[in-house]
Scaffold this motif. Structure first.
Motif, PDB file in Angstrom:
ATOM      1  N   UNK A   1       0.826  -1.207   0.000  1.00 11.63           N
ATOM      2  CA  UNK A   1       0.000   0.000   0.000  1.00 11.63           C
ATOM      3  C   UNK A   1       0.862   1.259   0.000  1.00 11.63           C
ATOM      4  N   UNK A   2       1.807   1.328   0.925  1.00 10.37           N
ATOM      5  CA  UNK A   2       2.563   2.572   1.042  1.00 10.37           C
ATOM      6  C   UNK A   2       3.601   2.736  -0.066  1.00 10.37           C
TER       7      UNK A   2
ATOM      8  N   UNK B   1      -1.876  13.902  16.726  1.00  8.89           N
ATOM      9  CA  UNK B   1      -0.955  12.777  16.908  1.00  8.89           C
ATOM     10  C   UNK B   1       0.217  13.009  15.975  1.00  8.89           C
ATOM     11  N   UNK B   2       1.403  12.712  16.446  1.00  6.37           N
ATOM     12  CA  UNK B   2       2.596  13.036  15.666  1.00  6.37           C
ATOM     13  C   UNK B   2       3.338  11.769  15.252  1.00  6.37           C
ATOM     14  N   UNK B   3       4.112  11.878  14.199  1.00  2.22           N
ATOM     15  CA  UNK B   3       4.982  10.760  13.818  1.00  2.22           C
ATOM     16  C   UNK B   3       6.278  10.796  14.627  1.00  2.22           C
ATOM     17  N   UNK B   4       6.117  10.783  15.939  1.00  8.75           N
ATOM     18  CA  UNK B   4       7.259  10.984  16.841  1.00  8.75           C
ATOM     19  C   UNK B   4       7.105  10.077  18.052  1.00  8.75           C
TER      20      UNK B   4
ATOM     21  N   UNK C   1       9.989   9.535  12.510  1.00  9.10           N
ATOM     22  CA  UNK C   1       9.880   8.251  11.828  1.00  9.10           C
ATOM     23  C   UNK C   1      10.896   8.070  10.717  1.00  9.10           C
TER      24      UNK C   1
ATOM     25  N   UNK D   1       5.263  11.937   5.188  1.00 14.15           N
ATOM     26  CA  UNK D   1       5.047  10.483   5.217  1.00 14.15           C
ATOM     27  C   UNK D   1       3.802  10.107   4.414  1.00 14.15           C
TER      28      UNK D   1
ATOM     29  N   UNK E   1      -4.041   4.185   1.662  1.00 10.44           N
ATOM     30  CA  UNK E   1      -2.776   4.890   1.907  1.00 10.44           C
ATOM     31  C   UNK E   1      -2.891   5.716   3.188  1.00 10.44           C
ATOM     32  N   UNK E   2      -4.032   6.366   3.362  1.00 13.42           N
ATOM     33  CA  UNK E   2      -4.238   7.198   4.542  1.00 13.42           C
ATOM     34  C   UNK E   2      -4.212   6.348   5.829  1.00 13.42           C
TER      35      UNK E   2
ATOM     36  N   UNK F   1      -2.969   3.343   6.250  1.00  7.53           N
ATOM     37  CA  UNK F   1      -1.634   2.766   6.450  1.00  7.53           C
ATOM     38  C   UNK F   1      -0.645   3.831   6.921  1.00  7.53           C
ATOM     39  N   UNK F   2      -0.807   5.043   6.445  1.00  2.00           N
ATOM     40  CA  UNK F   2       0.046   6.135   6.938  1.00  2.00           C
ATOM     41  C   UNK F   2      -0.121   6.298   8.443  1.00  2.00           C
ATOM     42  N   UNK F   3      -1.370   6.340   8.875  1.00  2.00           N
ATOM     43  CA  UNK F   3      -1.601   6.510  10.313  1.00  2.00           C
ATOM     44  C   UNK F   3      -1.045   5.323  11.097  1.00  2.00           C
ATOM     45  N   UNK F   4      -1.239   4.125  10.535  1.00  2.00           N
ATOM     46  CA  UNK F   4      -0.789   2.896  11.204  1.00  2.00           C
ATOM     47  C   UNK F   4       0.728   2.848  11.321  1.00  2.00           C
ATOM     48  N   UNK F   5       1.417   3.182  10.235  1.00  3.48           N
ATOM     49  CA  UNK F   5       2.878   3.053  10.232  1.00  3.48           C
ATOM     50  C   UNK F   5       3.547   4.222  10.949  1.00  3.48           C
ATOM     51  N   UNK F   6       2.949   5.408  10.844  1.00 11.08           N
ATOM     52  CA  UNK F   6       3.711   6.594  11.253  1.00 11.08           C
ATOM     53  C   UNK F   6       3.225   7.317  12.511  1.00 11.08           C
ATOM     54  N   UNK F   7       1.953   7.290  12.799  1.00 12.51           N
ATOM     55  CA  UNK F   7       1.484   8.134  13.908  1.00 12.51           C
ATOM     56  C   UNK F   7       1.463   7.355  15.213  1.00 12.51           C
ATOM     57  N   UNK F   8       1.792   8.053  16.290  1.00 10.04           N
ATOM     58  CA  UNK F   8       1.902   7.402  17.587  1.00 10.04           C
ATOM     59  C   UNK F   8       1.211   8.253  18.658  1.00 10.04           C
TER      60      UNK F   8
END
Lengths: 982, 416, 95
Positions: A874-875, B249-252, B342, B398, C36-37, C39-46
C-alpha cells in the motif's frame, strides 16, 4: 624524619611499613593508611593546585568527597589522573604526583591567574575572546585548553583487565557503617541472601573514625566483630572496596569493586569488576558527609573538615596539626576538639557560630561563642586565623564543621527529589524513592549513633517481613546518642576577601552573588554559570552551602531553592570498567563459516562483514595486487568453474500448512503457486514500501520451504517474519526457525559447474538441464549418502548451483568440491569476485537495496504483484515513491574506457554547476570488469531509463575527480540470461 | 552595554558591580504577535531571529521551567554539517555558516570551536557510503576530506589501529565541524532576543491551546491565558505531549539518549571522533572533560534516565576505538528526552490548525541545528512560507513519501 | 530492566529487541478505500503517551516470542506482560 606527625593508636598496621613517593620524594606509611593519611603522617600539607586560580591546596577531607587532594597515581600506561588521595589505599611502592601546575607544585607559574581574579569572575569567558574572530581558535582557545583540565592520561592503551559480573540477592545493603552493619546483621540472621557493599577497604564507616562504643565495645572493634560474624554466614556476601554507583530500573544496581587498586601493578587481575546486582530490596545506609562553612581565606592547606581531622587522628593515627582550631556551627565539631585533646594534641581555639553556652571546657583552648573566622594566613599552609573583632590565633590546622548532609545521591536516581529538614539543616531523601529502596541511618537524617543502629535494625526487620523472611527476636545493637544540635550557618561575609565554596573549581561566594546579579537565579543556572558542583567531587561538600547562599540572594528558603539533579555515578567510575572484556579484538564475537580453516590454508584474505569473517580473495603465488587475484577468479569462473562460500546467507526454515500463504504475504512477488522442487527469487518490502531484503525461497516438499536472506539482514528479516507470524496473522499454520548456522553452502558457478557437481552428487539424482533446470531445487545426497540440498540459482549469471550440506560436513565438502574441480582448474572465489560478477549482471546488493530505494527504483517495480496484498504494497504507492523523476538503477561506463570509476560519485548533467540543486543521483557500486575489459558501475540517476546513451558527469569533488560516463543498461553481461540456463 | 574585554577590565576594577541580568524577567502580557512555546535553544534562537532578521519583536518565549532547561542543557555539543540527503545537507550547512558568525552576531562567547569531526569507516562499503556523503557535502558547499588509514593515523594517532575487532580503514573528515558551549548558546540567544524586546517568560507552562474555528488564538498557561496571532511550538522531547493538547498525533516517539562526561583531563583529543561500528562519539571540552555518547536506549520513555546495559554497549565501542581512555573516569551520565521522528529528520511546518506552527522531531541531533532551526522557523512564522533550506521538513511527508531517511532504517524511531 | 516473560519468567531486557507501540499489531485493511491514509496513520502516527504504554518486545536472544509489555514511560514500571500472539488473537487478528 619519617612520619613526624604519626601519633599513637589508630587502626593502621605498624608491622607493615610501605614506602611510597609523592612528587618524587620518598616517604613511609603503614598498611591501613590511605595515601592522604600517609601524607598527613609525614606532615605534607601542600598537595595540589585548584582548577582556575591555581591556588595552593591541601587535604580537605578523609573520604571520596575530596575536592583538593587529587593526584596522578602510578606511572606509564597505568597512570591514573585525578585519583583522590583520600580514597587511595597505600601500598608498597606507590607512586603519586601532584597535578595541574606549570613549573612545580610549590612554584606554579599559572598561579598568576590568581592575581587577575577580579577579571576572571564567574562566566567571564562568555563575555570576551570574541575579537578578532580568528583569534579564538588560534590563540585564546589553545591557551584556555592548555590551562584547563587536571591530571594527564598516559595516552597509552589501558593494560589492565576488567570484568563484568552479575549477582542476585534479596537484600543489598549499601554502606557498612553503624546503620548498615546493624541492617546487615539483621538481614543475615533471617537467612535472606544478602550483599553488603562498602566503598571503604575497612568496613565500619564512622565507627572506625570515632571514639564511640557499641554494645559496650569500642566502635571499631564492634564493627570488626560484626563483619566477622557476617563473613561466617553462607547467605551473606561482603564487598569491601565496592561502590554502588547507580540505581537502574527494576532493582538493578551498578557497583564497582576495586580488586587490585591496593596492590602493586598487575597483580592478580582483573583490576576492577563492574557488578550488576539484581536486588529485591536495597537498604541504603550510605551515611552522611560533613560540609564546610565558607569564610574568607578558607581554602588554605590546613583548613579541613572537622570530622576528617578526627578520622586522621583516631583511625590513621596521623595528626593534621600541632595546634588545632575548630570552627563549627554544631555540637559535632566539638567532638574533634574533645578527641584531639584526649590524644594530647593542642587545641588553640573553638569558635562556635552559635551564641550559646560552651558544650564543655577544653584545657588550653580559647572558646569563642558567637564567633566568626574572618581571615586566614599562610601561603602553603595555614599559620593563623583572624576572628571577627580582630583577634588572631596561631594555628596550623583549622577544623571546620557546618553540619552534615545525608548522602541522598542514590535516592534521586529515579527522579526523586530530596526534602529539606530544618531541624538538622539538611536535605533528606524525599518520598519518591526508587522502587524497593529503604533508607536508614545518617543517610536518612538519623545522625546520632544509637538511633542509627536501631533504625538500621528496625527498618531491615520490616523489609524482611515484606519479603516473607523472619528476622527473629534479636535486639538492635546499643549505642548512646551524642549531642548533635546544629544551627544553620553558611558563610561569613567575605568583605574584601574571597570565601570559597567549590574548592576545586574555585567558585566563591562572590561568584554566586554575581551570577544572581546577572540573572542566573535557578539552581541549574547558578551551577552552569559558575561551574559550582561540576568538578570531580560533584560538589559533595560545596552544593548545600551554595544553595543556602542562592536562597539568601533570592529571598527564598532553601527548600524552595531546591537542589540540582543527582545523576549516576555516585563517584566516578573508570571508562574501562564499563567495557569489561568486550573491547579491542573482543568487542564482538567472530562468526566463522565451516570452510574457514580450509580458506586459511589457501591463504585467503579475510574481511569483516557484520560479525562474519569472509574470504575476500584467494591470492596465488606471483600475484602482487588484489585485482590480479580477483580478475583471475572471475575469468576462471566464467570460463570454467569457480566455487564460493555462501554459508553466511541467512537461512530460514519455514513449515506449515499455510507456509505458501505466508510467503505470498511477506514477499512482494507471488509465491502461492510455487511448485515443489522449484525455487524463486523473492523481493521483500518493509511496511513503508521500501525494499527490505531479497533472497530466494525454495519449495522443498509439501508445506516445507527454505528461505535465504542477505547476510546483513538475516536477523532483521527473521525478526520481521516472526512479527508477521505472531502479531499480524496468528492463525496461519506456519513455523519458522533460523538454520543459518546449521548448513554450509557453496555456490558452484561456471560452464563446468554441472560436470563438477556430477562427480559428487550420488547417482540416484539426475541434475541434467532437463531434469534439474534453472531454479530447480531438491534434497539429494552427495559423496555416497551425505544429505545435501541443491539449488539451481545463480548470482554470478553463470550456469550455477548452490549446494548445502549440514555444517559439520562443510569442511569436507569444500575439499571434495575443490578436488573434484581440479580437472577443470576450478578456483575458489571470494567476496570481491562475487561482487564483480553480480555488477556485470546488474544484480543488486546492499549498496543498491540501501533502505531508501523502492522496487521500482531498482527496476523491479513489476515484481510487486498487482493481484494480492503484501507487506509494504500500500505505502509503496505513495506519490513521491512512484514519481517519474526518481533516480532509478542504471549502468554506467566511462566514456574513456581507460578510466576507473568510484562509488559515491554524484551525477551531474554537462554544463551545470556542481551544487545540490543539480544533483541527479549517485554511483552505488563499481568494479573493473575483466570480461569487458573496462570499468563498469551501477548507480541511480533521475529518469535513467529514458536516458540510455546519454553522457553525464560522475562528479567526485571529494577526491578531486570528475569522469564522463555513459548511461547504459544495468545488465552488462548476458542480459538475456542464456548462460545461466545453459 | 555589550560584552568585551574592555568591559571586563572596567568591571573588574570596580568590583564587578555594573553587571546586570543577561535577560529581563518580565510578567507576561495579555497578547503578543507571536508566542513561542518552549524556551530551549531552538525557541530562543527563533525569537532572536524573529527580532533580528524579521523585525518582529512583540514576541514571548514561554518556558515551563528554567530557561534552556531542555536538551540544550544536556547534550554532547557537537556542531557539524556532514549529512548526505538533499533534504538535509543544505539546511545543516546553512546552520554551520550561522554558527561561524554567531558569537560576534549575538555578542556572547559560545566557544564555538571548529577542531574538526572525523567519522571512521571500517569497510569498503562504508567508505563508499561516506564518499557519497562527502560528495553531497561538497555539492552543498560544506567541504569534506576522505582520509585513508594513514590519513587517520596522522590526524588521530591515539586510535586503536592494531588490535580492533573492526579495523579502521579510514574516515570522513569535516574540518569545520566542532563543538560549542551549549548553555552559552542558549544564553546568547536569550540575551540577544531580550535586548531586542522579546519577553522571555520562565516558569510558565502551556496547559492548552485555545482553538476557535480552526484557528489557534491563544495559549492557556499556568500564568493565565496569552493571546497570540501565531503560536510556534518548539518543545522537542515533549512534542507529543504538547501537540496532543491541540488534538494532534505526531509521527514521533519520545526516547532517551544517554551521554557521559569524564573528570577534567589535560588536552588529549583534538576534535570529534566517531566510531563506525556500533555507535560511539567523543570530544574533549575546553574544561578538559571527555564528552561522549552513543546509541539511544531504544524504547519509549519520558524518564530522563537510561539503563546500564546501554552504557556498557557504548563504552565497549569507545574502548575498542581508543583504549587510552580506559583510566579516565566517568564523572556524570545523563539521559535527555529526544523526539525520535519516523525517518530521523525534523519538522518545521505549519499544522492543519491556522496560526499553530510546529518545530520538532530533532532526534538526537538538534543542537547543531539550533541556529538554522530558529532562523527557518522565524522565516516561516514571519512570512508564512518555508525557508528554502527547510522546505523538506514537512509534516505531511510520510503521506507523500518524501522521506528523509539518513540512516535508511525505515519507520523505526529507535533505529535512527 | 527486567521483563517477566509469561513463559520463561523474569528476563533481562538486554535479551530483547524493542519495536514500539503495540498498535502495530492492528495492521489495517489493504482493501480500504483510503488505504494509503490508514496505512500512513498505522505506520507513522503514535500516541507516544507519558504514562502507561503497551509496546512490542521480541525475545531475540531467547524463545523468539513477541511480547506485549505494558510499561509506564515515566517510571519504567512494568504492570503486565502478554504473548503478542495471544493479544493478536484476542483482538480478532484472523487469517
Amino acid at each position: 624524619m619519617s612520619q613526624q606527625s604519626r601519633i599513637s593508636g589508630g587502626l593502621i598496621d605498624r608491622s607493615q611499613t610501605h614506602s611510597f613517593t609523592f612528587d618524587g620524594r620518598r616517604y613511609e606509611g603503614h598498611a591501613g593508611d590511605t595515601l592522604a593519611s600517609a601524607l598527613v603522617a609525614n606532615n605534607v600539607r601542600l598537595v595540589g593546585r585548584s582548577f582556575k586560580y591555581h591556588r595552593p591546596r591541601g587535604i580537605f577531607t578523609a573520604g571520596s568527597e575530596e575536592p583538593n587532594a587529587l593526584v596522578e597515581l602510578r606511572s606509564g600506561a597505568r597512570r591514573e589522573p585525578n585519583t583522590r588521595a583520600t580514597a587511595a589505599e597505600l601500598f608498597e611502592g606507590l607512586e603519586a604526583a601532584s597535578q595541574n601546575w606549570c613549573g612545580s607544585l610549590r612554584h606554579d607559574l599559572l598561579a598568576v591567574n590568581d592575581l587577575f581574579s577580579p577579571f576572571l569572575s564567574a562566566g567571564f569567558y562568555y563575555k570576551t575572546f570574541m575579537w578578532p574572530k580568528a583569534f579564538w581558535e588560534r590563540l585564546y582557545e589553545p591557551i584556555i585548553r592548555a590551562a584547563a583540565g587536571l591530571g594527564r592520561l598516559s595516552g597509552l592503551p589501558d593494560p589492565d583487565s576488567y570484568d563484568h559480573g552479575y549477582l542476585h540477592c534479596d537484600i543489598l545493603v549499601i554502606g557498612a557503617g553503624p546503620a548498615g552493619l546493624a541492617a546487615a546483621m539483621q538481614a543475615g540472621r533471617s537467612g535472606a541472601r544478602v550483599i553488603v557493599a562498602d566503598e571503604d577497604f575497612r568496613m565500619g564507616g564512622r565507627l572506625n573514625a570515632e571514639t564511640r562504643e557499641v554494645d559496650g565495645m569500642a566502635g571499631a572493634a564492634w564493627a570488626d566483630s560484626a563483619v566477622a560474624e557476617l563473613a561466617a554466614m553462607d547467605n551473606v556476601r561482603l564487598f569491601p572496596r565496592t561502590t554502588v554507583f547507580g540505581v537502574y530500573d527494576h532493582g538493578i544496581y551498578g557497583a564497582l569493586e576495586r580488586r587490585t587498586d591496593h596492590l602493586r601493578d598487575g597483580e592478580d587481575g582483573p583490576r576492577q569488576v563492574l557488578w550488576q546486582i539484581q536486588a529485591k530490596r536495597a537498604i541504603l545506609a550510605a551515611g552522611a558527609i560533613e560540609r564546610p562553612i565558607a569564610f574568607p581565606g578558607n581554602d588554605r592547606p590546613g583548613v579541613m573538615l572537622a570530622a576528617s581531622v578526627r578520622t586522621y587522628v583516631n583511625r590513621y593515627a596521623a595528626a593534621p596539626g600541632k595546634r588545632i582550631a575548630v570552627f563549627t556551627n554544631n555540637d559535632d565539631g566539638w567532638r574533634t576538639a574533645i578527641d584531639l585533646s584526649a590524644k594530647g594534641i593542642g587545641i588553640a581555639a573553638i569558635v562556635d557560630t552559635r551564641d550559646t553556652e560552651p558544650l564543655t571546657d577544653i584545657p588550653g583552648a580559647a572558646i569563642v561563642m558567637g564567633g566568626r573566622v574572618t581571615a586566614t594566613r599562610g601561603r602553603h599552609g595555614l599559620r593563623s586565623i583572624t576572628l571577627a573583632g580582630g583577634r588572631t590565633i596561631e594555628t596550623d590546622c583549622l577544623a571546620i564543621s557546618g553540619g552534615w548532609n545525608p548522602n541522598v545521591h542514590l535516592t534521586c536516581h529515579h527522579r526523586g527529589r530530596p526534602e529539606w529538614r530544618d531541624d538538622i539543616a539538611a536535605f533528606v531523601p524525599g518520598p519518591e524513592l526508587p522502587a524497593g529502596m529503604t533508607v536508614t541511618g545518617a543517610a536518612n537524617g538519623t545522625l546520632t549513633l544509637g538511633a542509627a543502629l536501631a533504625d538500621g535494625h528496625n527498618r531491615t526487620s520490616s523489609t524482611l517481613m515484606g519479603l516473607g523472611f523472619r528476622s527473629g527476636g534479636a535486639q538492635p545493637p546499643r549505642g548512646d546518642d551524642e549531642a548533635a544540635s546544629v544551627s544553620a550557618f553558611w558563610h561569613v561575609s567575605p568583605g574584601k576577601g574571597r570565601a570559597w565554596l567549590d574548592l576545586q573549581n574555585d567558585v566563591t561566594v562572590k561568584d554566586l552573588k554575581l551570577a544572581h546579579q546577572e540573572g542566573f537565579r535557578s539552581v541549574e543556572h547558578m551551577k552552569r554559570y559558575t561551574t559550582l558542583g561540576m568538578a570531580t567531587d560533584q560538589g559533595k561538600t560545596a552544593n548545600v552551602p551554595a544553595l543556602a547562599i542562592m536562597a539568601e540572594c533570592t529571598g527564598r528558603t532553601i527548600a524552595e531553592t531546591g537542589t540540582t539533579i543527582f545523576r549516576p555515578p555516585y563517584t566516578p567510575v573508570p571508562i574501562a570498567a564499563f567495557a569489561g572484556r568486550s573491547r579491542g579484538a573482543h568487542m564482538r564475537p567472530v562468526r566463522l563459516t565451516p570452510s574457514h580453516a580450509w580458506a586459511e590454508e589457501q591463504g585467503a584474505a579475510f574481511v569483516e562483514t557484520g560479525l562474519w569473517l569472509r574470504a575476500q580473495w584467494y591470492p596465488r603465488d606471483g600475484e602482487t595486487h588484489w585485482r590480479q587475484s580477483v580478475d583471475r577468479e572471475v575469468v576462471q569462473t566464467r570460463n570454467s568453474v569457480g566455487i564460493c562460500d555462501v554459508a553466511t546467507l541467512g537461512k530460514i526454515d519455514i513449515q506449515g500448512r499455510d507456509a505458501a500463504q505466508f510467503l505470498n504475504r511477506v514477499y512482494a512477488n507471488g509465491f502461492a503457486k510455487l511448485a515443489v522442487g522449484r525455487a524463486r527469487y523473492g523481493l521483500m518490502l518493509r511496511e513503508d514500501g521500501i525494499v527490505m531484503d531479497d533472497g530466494t525461497a525454495a519449495h522443498l516438499s509439501e508445506n516445507h520451504y527454505l528461505m535465504t536472506t542477505t547476510t546483513a539482514n538475516a536477523l532483521a528479516v527473521f525478526r520481521h517474519l516472526e512479527f508477521c507470524r505472531q502479531c499480524l496473522w496468528p492463525n496461519l499454520d506456519v513455523h519458522l526457525i533460523s538454520v543459518t548456522d546449521q548448513w554450509a553452502q557453496y555456490a558452484v558457478a561456471g560452464p563446468n559447474a554441472r560436470k563438477l557437481l556430477s562427480k559428487l552428487v550420488d547417482q540416484d539424482f539426475d541434475i541434467s538441464n532437463e531434469a534439474f533446470p534453472f531454479m530447480a531445487c531438491g534434497e539429494i545426497t552427495v559423496c555416497g549418502g551425505t544429505r545435501a540440498r541443491l539449488f539451481r540459482i545463480s548470482f554470478s549469471g553463470e550456469l550455477a548451483y548452490e549446494i548445502a550440506v549440514p555444517a559439520r560436513y562443510g569442511d569436507a565438502m569444500i575439499r571434495a568440491l575443490m578436488a573434484a574441480g581440479e580437472e577443470f582448474d576450478a578456483v575458489p572465489y571470494g567476496l570481491e569476485a562475487l561482487n564483480v560478477m553480480r555488477i556485470e549482471k546488474g544484480h543488486v546488493t546492499g549498496a543498491e537495496l540501501e533502505g531508501r530505494t523502492t522496487a521500482r527504483d531498482v527496476g523491479m517495480g513489476r515484481m510487486v504483484s498487482a493481484d494480492k496484498d503484501c507487506i509494504g504494497k500500500t505505502l509503496s504507492q505513495r506519490p513521491v515513491l512512484v514519481a517519474e523523476d526518481r533516480p532509478v538503477l542504471m549502468g554506467f561506463i566511462p566514456v574513456d574506457r581507460s578510466q576507473t570509476l568510484d562509488a559515491g560519485a554524484h551525477f551531474l548533467s554537462s554544463g551545470v554547476a556542481a551544487v545540490t540543486e543539480n544533483d541527479e543521483g549517485w554511483m552505488s557500486s563499481v568494479c573493473h570488469s575483466p570480461i569487458l575489459g573496462h570499468a563498469i558501475g551501477l548507480g541511480f540517476i533521475k529518469r535513467g531509463r529514458e536516458r540510455v546513451g546519454e553522457t553525464v558527469r560522475a562528479a567526485d569533488p571529494l577526491r578531486g575527480k570528475e569522469t564522463l560516463v555513459e548511461i547504459v543498461s544495468p545488465h552488462f553481461l548476458d542480459p538475456e540470461g542464456e548462460r545461466l540456463r545453459g | 552595554m555589550g560584552f568585551s574585554a574592555f568591559r571586563i577590565i572596567k568591571e573588574g576594577l570596580t568590583g564587578n558591580r555594573g553587571w546586570t541580568p543577561h535577560w529581563r524577567d518580565p510578567e507576561p502580557k495579555a497578547q503578543y504577535d507571536i508566542v513561542i512555546v518552549g524556551g530551549g535553544g531552538h525557541g530562543l534562537s527563533t525569537a532572536y531571529y524573529l527580532a533580528r532578521e524579521f523585525g518582529i519583536t512583540n514576541v514571548a518565549v514561554l518556558e515551563k521551567g528554567w530557561l534552556a532547561s531542555g536538551n540544550v542543557a544536556r547534550n554532547t555539543t557537537i556542531v557539524r554539517s556532514n549529512y548526505m540527503l538533499p533534504g538535509n545537507e543544505p539546511f545543516y550547512e546553512f546552520s554551520l555558516k550561522l554558527w561561524e558568525g554567531l558569537e560576534q552576531d549575538f555578542n556572547y562567547n559560545a566557544m564555538m570551536s571548529q577542531r574538526g569531526i572525523v567519522n571512521l569507516y571500517h569497510s569498503d562499503g562504508q567508505r563508499d557510503a561516506f564518499a557519497r556523503r562527502g560528495n553531497a557535502m561538497h555539492l552543498a558547499g560544506a567541504g569534506a576530506v576522505l582520509l585513508d588509514r594513514d590519513g587517520i593515523r596522522q590526524l588521530c594517532p591515539f586510535l586503536n589501529f592494531d588490535n580492533s575487532r573492526f579495523p579502521i580503514h579510514g574516515g570522513l573528515w569535516q574540518p569545520r565541524g566542532g563543538t560549542a558551549r551549549h548553555d552559552a548558546v542558549a544564553w546568547g540567544y536569550a540575551r540577544g532576543a531580550d535586548r531586542r524586546g522579546v519577553d522571555i517568560i520562565q516558569n510558565c507552562e502551556v496547559t492548552g491551546f485555545r482553538i476557535e474555528n480552526g484557528r489557534c488564538i491563544a495559549v492557556e498557561t499556568t500564568r493565565g491565558p496569552i493571546r497570540a496571532k501565531k503560536v510556534g511550538v518548539c518543545v522537542a522531547g515533549s512534542s507529543g505531549r504538547v501537540m496532543a493538547m491541540a488534538g494532534m498525533r505526531l509521527p514521533i516517539e519520545s526516547q532517551v539518549l544517554q551521554a557521559f562526561v569524564t573528570e577534567g583531563l589535560k588536552p588529549i583529543i583534538p576534535g570529534v571522533v566517531t566510531f563506525g561500528v556500533g555507535h560511539f562519539y567523543i570530544s574533549q571540552s575546553d574544561k578538559g572533560g571527555l564528552v561522549f555518547g552513543g546509541d539511544l536506549d531504544g524504547y519509549n520513555t519520558y524518564a530522563q534516565r537510561g539503563n546500564l546495559q546501554l552504557v556498557n554497549d557504548v563504552i565497549e565501542a569507545g574502548m575498542t576505538m581508543m583504549p587510552m581512555i580506559g583510566r579516565a573516569r566517568v564523572l556524570r551520565s545523563w539521559g535527555g528526552l529526544v523526539d525520535m521522528s519516523m525517518d530521523g529528520s525534523p519538522f518545521i511546518d505549519r499544522t492543519h490548525i491556522d496560526g499553530l506552527y510546529f518545530n520538532g522531531g530533532w532526534c538526537y541531533g538538534g543542537f547543531k541545528a539550533t541556529p538554522a532551526s530558529g532562523f527557518c522557523y522565524a522565516h516561516l512564522l514571519a512570512k508564512d512560507e518555508p525557508h528554502s533550506v527547510a522546505r523538506a521538513y514537512r509534516l505531511d511527508r510520510y503521506r507523500t513519501g518524501a522521506l528523509i531517511d539518513e540512516e535508511a532504517t525505515g519507520p523505526n524511531p529507535n533505529l535512527h | 530492566m527486567i521483563i517477566n516473560h509469561p513463559l520463561l519468567g523474569p528476563r533481562d531486557a538486554a535479551e530483547f529487541t524493542y519495536l514500539g507501540d503495540a498498535c502495530l499489531i492492528e495492521r489495517p485493511d489493504p482493501e480500504a478505500e483510503n488505504a494509503i491514509e490508514v496505512f500512513h496513520d498505522y505506520v507513522y502516527l503514535r500516541d507516544n503517551p507519558a504514562g502507561e504504554h503497551r509496546e512490542l518486545w521480541f525475545h531475540e536472544h531467547g524463545d523468539r516470542s513477541w511480547l506485549v509489555v505494558t510499561r509506564n514511560t515515566l517510571t519504567h514500571e512494568i504492570s503486565k506482560v502478554e504473548l503478542a500472539r495471544d493479544v493478536a488473537l484476542s483482538r480478532g487478528r484472523g487469517i
